[in-house]
Design a protein around this motif. Sequence first.
Motif, short mmCIF file in Angstrom:
data_model
loop_
_atom_site.label_atom_id
_atom_site.label_comp_id
_atom_site.label_asym_id
_atom_site.label_seq_id
_atom_site.Cartn_x
_atom_site.Cartn_y
_atom_site.Cartn_z
N ASP A 13 43.53 6.65 -29.85
CA ASP A 13 43.58 5.19 -29.85
C ASP A 13 44.40 4.65 -31.00
OD1 ASP A 13 41.41 6.20 -31.41
OD2 ASP A 13 40.49 4.22 -31.48
N SER A 77 38.50 -1.03 -32.94
CA SER A 77 37.83 -0.21 -31.92
C SER A 77 36.33 -0.47 -31.98
CB SER A 77 38.11 1.27 -32.16
OG SER A 77 39.47 1.57 -31.96
N LEU A 234 41.53 5.57 -23.79
CA LEU A 234 42.16 4.33 -24.22
C LEU A 234 41.41 3.10 -23.70
CD1 LEU A 234 45.96 5.18 -23.88
CD2 LEU A 234 44.55 5.17 -25.96
N TYR A 237 38.56 2.65 -26.31
CA TYR A 237 38.77 2.33 -27.72
C TYR A 237 40.09 1.64 -28.06
CZ TYR A 237 34.66 5.18 -28.69
OH TYR A 237 33.39 5.68 -28.74
N ALA A 238 41.02 1.55 -27.13
CA ALA A 238 42.27 0.81 -27.37
C ALA A 238 42.54 -0.08 -26.18
CB ALA A 238 43.43 1.78 -27.61
#
Length: 287
Positions: A13, A77, A234, A237-238
């Motif tokens: 991330d 995050s 992703l 967390y992104a």
Amino acid sequence: MKKTVIAHSPDADDVFMYYAIKFGWVDMSSVKFDNIAEDIQTLNEKALNGVYEIVAISFALYPHIRDDYAMLRTAVSFGEGYGPKLIKKKGVKLKRNFKVALSGKHTTNAMLFRIAYPDAKVTYMNFLEIEQAVLDGTVDAGVLIHESILTYDEKLEVEREMWDIWQELAGKELPLPLGGMAISRSIPLNKAIEYEQTLTKAVQVAREHKEKLSQMLLERDLVRIDAPTLDKYLELYANDDSITLSNIQYRAINKLFEIGYKHGFYDSLVKVEEFTIPTEYKEMRNS
């Protein structure tokens, strides 16, 4: 041109949220960016010593560095229904004073764990070593973070989710604050505002071009996981909530700081809104 180093962790991330800059999709006038990847506790420790101007940190660290760093609103995050996992070998019953491996003293998961398990014997190690330490019997259990929460060995099982501990401590409506970015107060305010705008744009562009950027990261072996796992990770967390802090995320961070203060981890109660970059300065300066 001024050279500015962005220090981030090697997990997917952080890499994803920075590499729109690395690949030249986003830039900043008169600044040449470079990056360095180090494990999260190393980054936390270097932030404590003021090593990097812009650095990824665990949210739980921030009250300790508030005098030297401002909190950035981007590249954040959070967990929502998920997060770090306390794992052990299948079938093992943990004693009250079990030995556990954590990814670093100043990580968010370490603070939550120590509140929930005050009698556990804690050892700290690089997050990449924790799974094997549990498999080898070096420790009875370990808290997995980053991509490991999706890829751990089938001989292991989850004893407890950090998300569940967070809900018990904070209530059921708040996301779990895990990591963000901090910027040195030695940087002039107008320049700090530009850095935050550039980094925010980088995360936004990364999200807009997720498929292409992910493919480039995989082709260059810049992430440790395969394509399906990367896609899933992703989204954890992104994601779109990583672009800029929302009201509920502010509340969650403040609740984390409140919990830490209540349990003696901090010397004073910190409100994150008081430690972000005052972007209105640039508007006032230009008016």
